[in-house]
Design a protein around this motif. Structure first.
Motif, short mmCIF file in Angstrom:
data_model
loop_
_atom_site.label_atom_id
_atom_site.label_comp_id
_atom_site.label_asym_id
_atom_site.label_seq_id
_atom_site.Cartn_x
_atom_site.Cartn_y
_atom_site.Cartn_z
N ALA A 192 0.83 -1.20 0.00
CA ALA A 192 0.00 0.00 0.00
C ALA A 192 0.86 1.25 0.00
CB ALA A 192 -0.92 0.00 1.21
N VAL A 193 1.94 1.24 0.75
CA VAL A 193 2.80 2.42 0.87
C VAL A 193 3.65 2.62 -0.38
CG1 VAL A 193 4.72 3.43 2.16
CG2 VAL A 193 2.81 2.35 3.39
N ASN A 194 4.15 1.51 -0.94
CA ASN A 194 5.09 1.60 -2.06
C ASN A 194 4.49 1.28 -3.42
OD1 ASN A 194 7.82 1.92 -0.49
ND2 ASN A 194 6.77 0.24 0.55
N ASN A 195 3.24 0.81 -3.43
CA ASN A 195 2.54 0.44 -4.66
C ASN A 195 3.28 -0.63 -5.45
OD1 ASN A 195 0.33 0.50 -6.35
ND2 ASN A 195 1.15 2.14 -7.65
N LYS A 196 3.88 -1.56 -4.72
CA LYS A 196 4.49 -2.73 -5.36
C LYS A 196 4.50 -3.87 -4.36
CE LYS A 196 9.29 -1.40 -4.31
NZ LYS A 196 10.61 -1.13 -4.89
N GLN A 197 4.40 -5.08 -4.91
CA GLN A 197 4.32 -6.25 -4.07
C GLN A 197 5.67 -6.59 -3.46
OE1 GLN A 197 1.47 -7.80 -3.34
NE2 GLN A 197 0.29 -6.44 -4.67
N ALA A 198 5.63 -7.12 -2.25
CA ALA A 198 6.85 -7.58 -1.58
C ALA A 198 6.62 -9.01 -1.12
CB ALA A 198 7.18 -6.68 -0.40
N GLU A 199 7.26 -9.96 -1.79
CA GLU A 199 7.11 -11.37 -1.43
C GLU A 199 8.23 -11.74 -0.47
OE1 GLU A 199 4.72 -13.25 -1.93
OE2 GLU A 199 3.58 -12.21 -3.48
N ALA A 200 7.89 -11.89 0.80
CA ALA A 200 8.88 -12.23 1.81
C ALA A 200 8.55 -13.55 2.48
CB ALA A 200 8.98 -11.12 2.86
N ILE A 201 7.78 -14.38 1.81
CA ILE A 201 7.46 -15.72 2.31
C ILE A 201 8.22 -16.74 1.49
CG2 ILE A 201 5.64 -17.44 2.65
CD1 ILE A 201 3.68 -15.20 3.11
N VAL A 202 9.03 -17.55 2.14
CA VAL A 202 9.83 -18.60 1.48
C VAL A 202 9.34 -19.94 2.01
CG1 VAL A 202 12.11 -19.57 1.10
CG2 VAL A 202 11.82 -17.09 1.25
N PRO A 203 8.48 -20.65 1.27
CA PRO A 203 7.94 -21.91 1.77
C PRO A 203 8.95 -23.04 1.66
CG PRO A 203 7.13 -21.50 -0.42
CD PRO A 203 7.95 -20.28 -0.04
N ALA A 204 8.83 -24.01 2.55
CA ALA A 204 9.65 -25.21 2.51
C ALA A 204 8.74 -26.42 2.65
CB ALA A 204 10.70 -25.20 3.62
N LEU A 205 9.04 -27.49 1.93
CA LEU A 205 8.24 -28.71 1.99
C LEU A 205 8.75 -29.59 3.12
CD1 LEU A 205 7.99 -29.62 -1.82
CD2 LEU A 205 6.39 -28.29 -0.43
N TRP A 206 7.99 -29.67 4.18
CA TRP A 206 8.34 -30.62 5.24
C TRP A 206 7.76 -32.00 4.87
CZ3 TRP A 206 11.83 -31.10 8.68
CH2 TRP A 206 11.69 -31.96 9.77
#
Length: 479
Positions: A122-136
């Motif tokens: 919302a503040v920067n008008n661009k997406q920030a993907e900071a989720i790194v999934p791992a397969l347990w």
């Protein structure tokens, strides 16, 4: 030394509360009393990740490389510690497994972290993907909830055995030790890369106990919610209204300019998606007049209203007409930027006019969430109140929507109990009707022997054709 001291206190974040990454996982219950702790394998993964991240970065000695909750979630202060870590960590690392997506606690952690990404966008008008999934433990794609399914992540780069067996399979089988080391190293590299590019700002910790789960209700089908915006475009503004908050369409209205760069419709869409909904959007001007008020709803809806919209007489008339028909599955949100000097100078006048135009809708919205109807001050507050509004709209939708029973043979009649306990077997042929009471003592005695004197037809467990339907419904209710 760092890892021993970090995990000695149960894997909790020390006072600084700024871990590099947050490891989110589902606690596995012990198998039988006195059995080994099944989460020890997750702890080993956590230690290995911390070691790699420390080696791949220039983090100073003693820095909180990672957060892993090794405690039973009870006792004083545990929710505050989790909330602080989620509000400050750089990367969120969920360990995918069937148990993970069935866990409400894991869904809460996901939602709390995802709020930061929405505020950043919302503040920067661009997406920030900071989720790194791992397969347990690998999860079939069709079983992933919406927030996990939408992640753009290629697990194949971590190795073929990792994709088929997950980290749990690699860590448990000695023959896959090399594949485990490769997968963990690649995961650590990915964490470092995302941390260097996402740059999520810390936020005030949310009340972790009260946040919703990002996974919705376990086993629930895909849900849809509609977002409607009632606002002007820059081409049809009221006289004297500044155009800096508006775009070419109502969906480009940005009430929190200049602090936020993203239009509110898209911020709301991001927030709703974090609640495991699919979303659609439209402007009120496009929808008005095209909705049959007598038609049953097909989805819950959020109506985002600009108070300045009632300054246009034509739009005000349409809003008033919309308000005449009750639509309890549509809940209102009124953004209000108190740093907008024009709005602030006319706050009372505009608020009163909106109340006069839409008294039913505003009253209904205020009953569900007072803050949403009285004026939402900023994006952060919007993120806090919108889940409550969505839940209220969804509950009303379920009450008023058309039921969809499972497909089957509609000609099959409902089973019906017979007699007081349903144990009398199939009914025999009904006795002949007696139009008048028996006149003789002998006839009266005959009726007493059959039990038809005191209990009537009901007391004998027999069916009166004229009252069969009513009595059957009563039996169904009791059963």
């Amino acid at each position: 030394m760092f890892l021993r001291s970090h995990l000695r206190d149960g894997g909790r974040v020390p006072a600084s509360g700024e871990p590099y990454f947050f490891l989110s996982y589902a606690h596995t219950p012990r198998f039988g009393p006195g059995g080994p702790d099944p989460d020890m394998w997750v702890e080993r993964l956590f230690r290995d990740l911390c070691g790699h991240v420390m080696a791949l970065t220039d983090l100073r000695a003693g820095y909180d490389v990672g957060f892993m909750d090794r405690e039973i979630r009870s006792g004083e202060g545990w929710s505050e510690r989790l909330a602080r870590a989620l509000a400050n960590c750089r990367v969120f690392v969920p360990l995918f497994s069937p148990r993970y997506f069935a866990s409400e606690m894991c869904g809460k952690e996901w939602f709390a972290f995802a709020q930061r990404a929405v505020q950043h966008g919302a503040v920067n008008n661009k997406q920030a993907e900071a989720i790194v999934p791992a397969l347990w433990v690998p999860v079939p794609p069709e079983q992933l909830p919406g927030p996990a399914e939408r992640l753009q992540f290629n697990h194949n780069t971590f190795g073929e055995r990792y994709v088929t067996d997950g980290l749990y399979g690699l860590i448990k089988l000695r023959g896959y030790a090399e594949q485990y080391e490769q997968a963990v190293y690649e995961l650590a590299r990915r964490i470092v890369q995302v941390a260097a590019t996402a740059h999520l700002e810390p936020i005030r910790p949310l009340d972790y106990r009260n946040v919703p789960s990002a996974f919705g209700t376990s086993g629930s089908p895909a849900r849809t919610l509609h977002v409607t915006v009632a606002a002007a475009s820059r081409h049809d503004l009221p006289e004297g209204r500044s155009p800096e908050y508006y775009g070419d369409t109502a969906l480009e209205w940005n009430p929190y300019h200049p602090d936020a760069q993203r239009p509110i419709a898209y911020v709301a869409e991001d927030l709703v998606k974090n609640l495991n909904y699919q979303t659609t959007m439209s402007s009120f001007d496009d929808e008005a007049g095209h909705v049959d008020p007598k038609q049953l709803p097909t989805r819950p809806e959020i109506l985002i209203v600009d108070r300045w919209a009632v300054e246009d007489e034509e739009r005000r008339r349409r809003l008033a007409a919309f308000d005449k028909d009750p639509r309890p599955w549509i809940h209102v949100v009124v953004p209000w930027n108190r740093y907008d000097h024009q709005s602030r100078s006319k706050e009372g006048e505009l608020a009163d006019r909106l109340e006069d135009t839409m008294p039913k809708t505003m009253g209904q919205g205020r009953a569900a969430c007072r803050a949403a109807a009285n004026g939402v001050a900023n994006v952060e507050t919007l993120g806090q109140i919108l889940p409550q509004v969505v839940e209220a709209a969804a509950q009303q939708f379920l009450r008023h929507a058309h039921p969809n029973p499972p497909k089957g043979d509609a000609s099959i009649k409902r089973p019906r109990l017979l007699g007081p306990m349903g144990m009398n077997g199939p009914p025999g042929p009904p006795p002949p009707r007696v139009p008048f009471p028996p006149d003789t003592d002998r006839e009266r005695a005959g009726f007493e022997e059959t039990g038809l004197q005191d209990g009537g037809l009901q007391g004998a467990g027999l069916h009166d054709d004229d009252n069969d339907t009513d009595r059957g419904d009563a039996d169904d209710n009791k059963s």
